[in-house]
Design a protein around this motif. Sequence first.
Motif: not given
Length: 172
Positions: A92-100
């Motif tokens: 599972l790679r590069k799972m990122y979310f903006l704080s919004s």
Amino acid sequence: MSTAAPLRIRPIEARDDAAIATIIRTVMPEFGACGSGFAISDPEVDWMHRAYAEPRSAYFVVERDHGDGHWVVEGGGGVAPLAGGDEATCELRKMYFLSSLRGLGAGAALMARCLDAARGFGFARCYLETLTGMDAAMRLYERSGFRRIDHPMGDTGHGGCNTFYLRELGDA
């Protein structure tokens, strides 16, 4: 998925590369993940669409409707074969979310989409690396069936990560 604004998950397109690179480079410093050994310094970040066009790989973006049909990419994540690993294990790679986008159910929905893709590619296991302090992410991983392991797997090049998880994919 219960949200204040509608969300959708779709495969990454070339036009999303700049948005995803910005998201990764915005989120990583929030958790002290700067410099070599972290995704922020990975050259793949600038051309995610091409990187995940490889066999047995998929990357998805999460868009949020900001009204009047104006959809904005606010997160993403994907799966790919584990570099230096066996044929049955993906990462599972590069799972990122903006704080919004956090707290809206997007993480669980994207996780399900990624794990379904991994199963579809014939993987038996999914591995991931993370960093101490990414507590909400670790809770998501554990709720999603990942179990903590005490050592890294494969050769991801992300030596800055210090927490490792593995999940068998036979169960949904």
